[in-house]
Design a protein around this motif. Structure first.
Motif, short mmCIF file in Angstrom:
data_model
loop_
_atom_site.label_atom_id
_atom_site.label_comp_id
_atom_site.label_asym_id
_atom_site.label_seq_id
_atom_site.Cartn_x
_atom_site.Cartn_y
_atom_site.Cartn_z
N ALA A 1 58.84 32.78 31.55
CA ALA A 1 58.76 32.53 30.31
C ALA A 1 57.30 32.45 29.63
O ALA A 1 57.14 32.48 28.26
N ALA A 2 56.43 31.93 30.37
CA ALA A 2 54.98 31.85 29.99
C ALA A 2 54.33 33.23 29.83
O ALA A 2 53.17 33.33 29.46
N GLY A 3 55.05 34.00 30.00
CA GLY A 3 54.58 35.55 29.85
C GLY A 3 54.06 36.09 31.43
O GLY A 3 53.50 37.30 31.39
N GLY A 4 54.22 35.43 32.36
CA GLY A 4 53.88 35.94 33.78
C GLY A 4 52.21 35.64 33.72
O GLY A 4 51.57 35.23 32.82
N VAL A 5 51.89 35.66 35.07
CA VAL A 5 50.40 35.24 35.52
C VAL A 5 49.25 36.44 34.94
O VAL A 5 49.76 37.69 35.44
N ASP A 6 48.57 36.20 34.12
CA ASP A 6 47.43 37.10 33.94
C ASP A 6 46.45 37.43 35.14
O ASP A 6 46.25 38.41 35.34
N ILE A 7 45.99 36.29 35.41
CA ILE A 7 44.95 36.41 36.66
C ILE A 7 45.36 35.32 37.89
O ILE A 7 45.50 34.14 37.48
N GLN A 8 45.64 35.94 38.89
CA GLN A 8 46.04 35.32 40.00
C GLN A 8 44.67 35.09 41.02
O GLN A 8 44.21 36.01 41.80
N VAL A 9 44.44 33.75 41.24
CA VAL A 9 43.23 33.71 42.23
C VAL A 9 43.99 33.38 43.32
O VAL A 9 44.88 32.79 43.98
N LEU A 10 43.35 34.22 44.62
CA LEU A 10 43.60 34.28 45.97
C LEU A 10 42.71 33.77 47.00
O LEU A 10 41.65 34.35 46.78
N ALA B 1 51.52 39.43 39.26
CA ALA B 1 50.60 38.98 38.49
C ALA B 1 49.49 40.33 37.94
O ALA B 1 49.71 41.18 38.57
N LYS B 2 49.12 40.16 36.57
CA LYS B 2 48.56 41.52 36.25
C LYS B 2 47.26 41.91 36.85
O LYS B 2 47.01 42.73 37.16
N THR B 3 46.38 40.78 37.01
CA THR B 3 45.18 41.15 37.92
C THR B 3 45.20 39.92 39.06
O THR B 3 45.36 38.72 39.01
N CYS B 4 44.97 40.39 40.11
CA CYS B 4 44.59 39.49 41.39
C CYS B 4 43.26 39.40 41.70
O CYS B 4 42.37 40.58 41.85
N LEU B 5 42.62 38.31 41.79
CA LEU B 5 41.18 38.01 42.32
C LEU B 5 41.23 37.43 43.72
O LEU B 5 41.41 36.24 43.80
N MET B 6 41.18 38.35 44.58
CA MET B 6 41.08 37.91 45.94
C MET B 6 39.68 37.42 46.31
O MET B 6 38.66 38.30 46.32
N LEU B 7 39.25 36.15 47.09
CA LEU B 7 38.10 35.81 47.47
C LEU B 7 38.22 35.54 49.03
O LEU B 7 39.06 34.83 49.16
N CYS B 8 37.05 36.14 49.74
CA CYS B 8 37.27 35.85 51.18
C CYS B 8 35.67 35.55 51.83
O CYS B 8 34.89 36.53 51.41
N PHE B 9 35.59 34.60 52.29
CA PHE B 9 34.20 34.24 52.63
C PHE B 9 34.15 33.63 54.26
O PHE B 9 34.94 33.04 54.55
N GLY B 10 33.16 34.38 55.03
CA GLY B 10 32.94 33.71 56.34
C GLY B 10 33.52 34.54 57.52
O GLY B 10 34.33 35.36 57.20
N ALA B 11 32.72 34.51 58.44
CA ALA B 11 33.07 35.50 59.61
C ALA B 11 34.59 35.25 59.99
O ALA B 11 35.00 36.34 60.63
N ASN B 12 35.19 34.01 59.96
CA ASN B 12 36.50 33.96 60.74
C ASN B 12 37.46 34.63 59.67
O ASN B 12 38.64 34.62 60.08
N LYS B 13 37.14 35.10 58.68
CA LYS B 13 38.10 35.81 57.70
C LYS B 13 37.82 37.46 58.00
O LYS B 13 38.83 38.09 57.37
N ALA B 14 36.93 37.90 58.70
CA ALA B 14 36.65 39.36 58.85
C ALA B 14 38.08 39.98 59.03
O ALA B 14 38.12 41.14 58.98
N LYS B 15 38.62 39.61 60.49
CA LYS B 15 39.73 40.27 60.84
C LYS B 15 40.68 40.60 59.91
O LYS B 15 41.55 41.44 59.81
N ALA B 16 41.02 39.20 59.25
CA ALA B 16 42.26 39.41 58.21
C ALA B 16 41.99 40.20 57.07
O ALA B 16 42.89 41.14 56.51
N VAL B 17 40.69 40.36 56.64
CA VAL B 17 40.00 41.23 55.66
C VAL B 17 40.25 42.60 55.93
O VAL B 17 40.65 43.50 55.26
#
Ligand code: F6R
Length: 256
Positions: free
Chosen positions: A121-130, A189-205
């Motif tokens: 009803a809100a028109g959907g998510v424009d920018i999804q932070v992940l 979502a119209k745009t997804c903004l995915m942020l990934c920081f640090g060595a412990n995320k390297a494998k998942a990235v």
């Protein structure tokens, strides 16, 4: 996916923050999808710093990805409280326009369906932070979550319970369940903004960007999303096979 590899998490958060703030300048009624965790904190600072310098957030609406099931919104570890303290209290946003799934709903399925309906009803998510979990989860969509899943009650993995125990007095206090938007919900979502920081995320990235699309790595669904921007620091990008190309491409964008 557009991949941006920056030297530091600060630099990546600044660029992501500029993207969000510019979008709100263009459309003051932007609908944001928001995440908790340590990753978006610097991005949120960019947002409230801009607001305090005059950017108007009063018409912005937001829907959070998830909430622990069984925690009161006032609980120090509830995601509602996290969002108020780390973002909403510092913005001129109308708090009634900020939504976090109800972790106390008696009829959880009905509350989840209503959350989805309200988003629509809100028109959907424009920018999804992940942000991404070390096992590839987005929201609380753990490995094994259907890639078309919707907002629902989920069981946390022992790994996520262990990862999050640092925020509670003891591991037994970490809730075993959460309400989470589904992967299918995020994908709308119209745009997804995915942020990934640090060595412990390297494998998942690596799995998210260069692995096969599989519910084994829920973030990999984003390969099928039409407009996802991924901001990485050097440590999170370390395992990427094509990292030299991603750097080259972000220095030479194909938007003429
Ligand atoms: C929380 C959420 C989670 C986190 C992920 C990474 O709302 O959506 O998927 O983004 O667990 O957490 P941090 O940022 O603490 O590493």
């Amino acid at each position: 996916m557009e991949i941006f590899i920056l030297k530091t998490a600060e630099e990546a958060s600044r660029i992501a923050g500029r993207f969000v703030n510019e979008a709100i300048k263009k459309n003051p009624k932007t609908v944001l999808g928001l995440a908790t965790g340590s990753t978006p904190l610097m991005l949120y600072k960019e947002m409230y710093t801009a607001c305090q310098a005059g950017l108007d957030y009063s018409q912005v609406r937001s829907f959070n990805l998830d909430e622990y099931y069984g925690l009161d919104p006032q609980h120090p570890q509830s995601y509602r409280r996290f969002m108020n303290e780390n973002l909403f209290n510092h913005l001129n946003i109308d708090i009634n326009n900020t939504r976090v799934p109800d972790g106390l709903a008696k009829d959880c399925a009905a509350a989840c369906a209503q959350y989805e309906a309200d988003m629509k009803a809100a028109g959907g998510v424009d920018i999804q932070v992940l942000g991404i979990g070390s096992d590839g989860h987005i929201g609380f969509n753990e490995p094994g979550s259907s890639l078309v899943s919707r907002t629902r009650l989920v069981t946390l993995t022992p790994q996520t319970i262990r990862d999050n125990a640092r925020f509670f007095e003891k591991e037994e206090d970490v809730p075993r369940y959460a309400v989470s938007m589904g992967v299918g919900t995020v994908m709308e979502a119209k745009t997804c903004l995915m942020l990934c920081f640090g060595a412990n995320k390297a494998k998942a990235v690596k799995g998210m960007i260069e692995g096969g699309i599989s519910q084994f790595n829920p973030a990999s669904a984003l390969q099928m999303h039409p407009h996802t921007l991924v901001f990485l620091d050097e440590a999170a990008a370390a395992d990427l096979e094509l990292k030299d190309y991603y750097r080259w491409a972000s220095e030479h964008p194909a938007t003429l």
